[in-house]
Design an enzyme around this catalytic site. Sequence first.
Site, PDB file in Angstrom:
ATOM      1  N   ASP A  10       0.826  -1.192   0.000  1.00 25.62           N
ATOM      2  CA  ASP A  10       0.000   0.000   0.000  1.00 25.62           C
ATOM      3  C   ASP A  10       0.870   1.255   0.000  1.00 25.62           C
ATOM      4  O   ASP A  10       1.787   1.385   0.806  1.00 25.62           O
ATOM      5  CB  ASP A  10      -0.877  -0.026   1.259  1.00 25.62           C
ATOM      6  CG  ASP A  10      -1.923   1.063   1.279  1.00 25.62           C
ATOM      7  OD1 ASP A  10      -2.732   1.103   0.339  1.00 25.62           O
ATOM      8  OD2 ASP A  10      -1.920   1.871   2.214  1.00 25.62           O
ATOM      9  N   GLU A  37       1.985  -0.135  -4.829  1.00 26.25           N
ATOM     10  CA  GLU A  37       1.042   0.884  -5.287  1.00 26.25           C
ATOM     11  C   GLU A  37       1.852   2.150  -5.541  1.00 26.25           C
ATOM     12  O   GLU A  37       2.384   2.756  -4.623  1.00 26.25           O
ATOM     13  CB  GLU A  37      -0.025   1.138  -4.221  1.00 26.25           C
ATOM     14  CG  GLU A  37      -1.133   2.045  -4.725  1.00 26.25           C
ATOM     15  CD  GLU A  37      -2.021   2.574  -3.594  1.00 26.25           C
ATOM     16  OE1 GLU A  37      -3.176   2.889  -3.885  1.00 26.25           O
ATOM     17  OE2 GLU A  37      -1.563   2.687  -2.453  1.00 26.25           O
TER      18      GLU A  37
HETATM   19  C1  GLC Z   1      -4.220   3.037  -0.682  1.00 27.92           C
HETATM   20  C2  GLC Z   1      -5.381   2.084  -0.575  1.00 27.92           C
HETATM   21  C3  GLC Z   1      -6.601   2.861  -0.210  1.00 27.92           C
HETATM   22  C4  GLC Z   1      -6.366   3.516   1.114  1.00 27.92           C
HETATM   23  C5  GLC Z   1      -5.080   4.344   1.099  1.00 27.92           C
HETATM   24  C6  GLC Z   1      -4.650   4.693   2.485  1.00 27.92           C
HETATM   25  O1  GLC Z   1      -4.403   3.970  -1.685  1.00 27.92           O
HETATM   26  O2  GLC Z   1      -5.541   1.378  -1.767  1.00 27.92           O
HETATM   27  O3  GLC Z   1      -7.738   2.061  -0.186  1.00 27.92           O
HETATM   28  O4  GLC Z   1      -7.449   4.331   1.435  1.00 27.92           O
HETATM   29  O5  GLC Z   1      -3.995   3.644   0.546  1.00 27.92           O
HETATM   30  O6  GLC Z   1      -4.215   3.541   3.150  1.00 27.92           O
END
Ligand code: GLC
Length: 588
Positions: free
Chosen positions: A233, A287
């Site tokens: 994440d 991500e």
């Molecule tokens: C990432 C996750 C999302 C979350 C954010 C904060 O973007 O995919 O769902 O709200 O991180 O953790």
Amino acid sequence: MSDALTRRSVLKLSLASAAFGRFMLWTPQAQAATGHRWWKEAVVYQIFPRSFADSNGDGIGDLPGIIEKVDYLHSLGVTAVWLNPHYDTPNVDSGYDIRDYRKVNPDFGTMEDFDRLVAALRARGIRLIVDLVANHTSNEHAWFRESRKSRDNPYRDYYIWRDGRWFGAPPNNYPSIFGGSAWKEDEATGQYYMHSFAEAQPDLNWDNPRVRQEIYDIMRFWLDKGVDGFRMDTIAFISKPAGFRDLRPEELRRPDLVYADGPNLHNYIQEMNSAVLSGGDYLTVGEAFGVPFERTPLFVSEGRHELGMLFRFDVIHLGHGDWQLTPWGVPDLKAAIAGEDQSSGPDGWLTTFFENHDNPRSVSYFGDGSPASAKALALLLFARRGTPFIFQGQEIGMTNFPFKSVDEFEDLVVRGIWADAVTLRGESPKKVLDGIAVTSRDNSRTPMQWNADPKAGFTTGVPWFHVNPNTAQINVASEEGDPASVLAFYKRLIALRAAHPALIYGTFSDTDPGHPKVFALLRDDGQQRLLIVINFSAEVQPYHLPPALAAQEILIDTHGGAVSGAAVSGTDPQDLHPWQGRIYRLGA
Ligand code: GLC
Ligand code: CA
């Protein structure tokens, strides 16, 4: 000994035998040298547990619910599952606020359920990756509860604390990604803590080596339980700038670009790799929120030993910011796809995805809501280079929810947008609602549609979130019996990818980037050339294959199972039906 441990020991053994040249061919290392890896060949299915399947009637999806569906996943043909956070959480941000990294969310079940899930998946040849949320914890995590107590608490330095600039003013002008300031003053000590996302998600201080060791221990804990890797994440945010200077006005529009460019980012990922990930052949996907094209190879280039692949958002965010829509056309989509494709660099790998838990349903956003456009998108998903990720429900063509009022949303992001846009800036509520309805991630979080029942077969109780009324038409049960369904098409595509290495390892090129409606994409692995033609519109399009691309055979067609394998002659002039797509095998 767990399987993960076994794998790690096997790897060490084969490292040793690789020293003897004649064993080379039989070791995982030799395979890696050719660039072939299990996680490149995988098709990953993303499960948002809260909305997938409820086994005990409390209205919340759970791990035993997933276990009941492993045969479904197996029949679909996917070879890996990514599980959204399954950890203990106060659930401010759907589990992305973790209270205890080693405990299963009681709403979802127990650690025994988790172990049974790993085993049930493994018995069907399906691997499991879990979400690693390491940029921040919940404010209810024991570390944070300690940290906020006093300036000299042993856990103080686990988080990012700074003095305000002057009375009532935060340390700098960083905005939170979720709206408002990224700093929150805390009564106990009068200092501010940093939160890139919600107030309830304080950012960890990765510059503290103890924090990094804690995270690596957590990773080892789950690897030892048998997981096969991690989705990381917002991993690009972990390194914070030393001085916390103010952002300039132009930077305030895209603060993520700054947050994702910390001075120690790659040192920390490399350290994580050598401390944990180098012990096995794991699927790792970061991500890459805020990472520009040119810095993508820094994460995924094999020689750098960081991550296997990234999620970029150029494609999935095409035409929308938070909620504001900007017009886009097929050539823009092509350009975004080509940009992502090239960003991997010469020895990096990619993902291909049109949906996840943070975005609307692709059939509604990129298509016109019809099953035909869902199939066209499926074909485009598999035409791209990279490991495909399918979000639960995408494989049956689940659509956006018909939101009519702002009260119908659950997501804290929607509340933040509303506060900023409507309350603060005075934008028209109707305009904002229209934008949110199309773009909100709540669209992807409605319960999975298993059957035509008003509760979608998701639960016997009261579902925690709205069931889309179109479950009467769009559901697994009806599509399982229909060879022309979106689901049947996904199954065929997944099988086709497994049987055609050109769809996995082949180069990717767009032979007609300027065509306003039709995709013509070429995949070529030196053994086989495949041409993917897709009419990305709701109108008939005449399309003639260029003479240089003489087609031999149709491998798959969105419009009709029967023609698969049909021989075609030469340039095969034809009209493409609305959303029709085909994969042709070309002559040598
Ligand atoms: C990432 C996750 C999302 C979350 C954010 C904060 O973007 O995919 O769902 O709200 O991180 O953790
Ligand atoms: Ca439940």
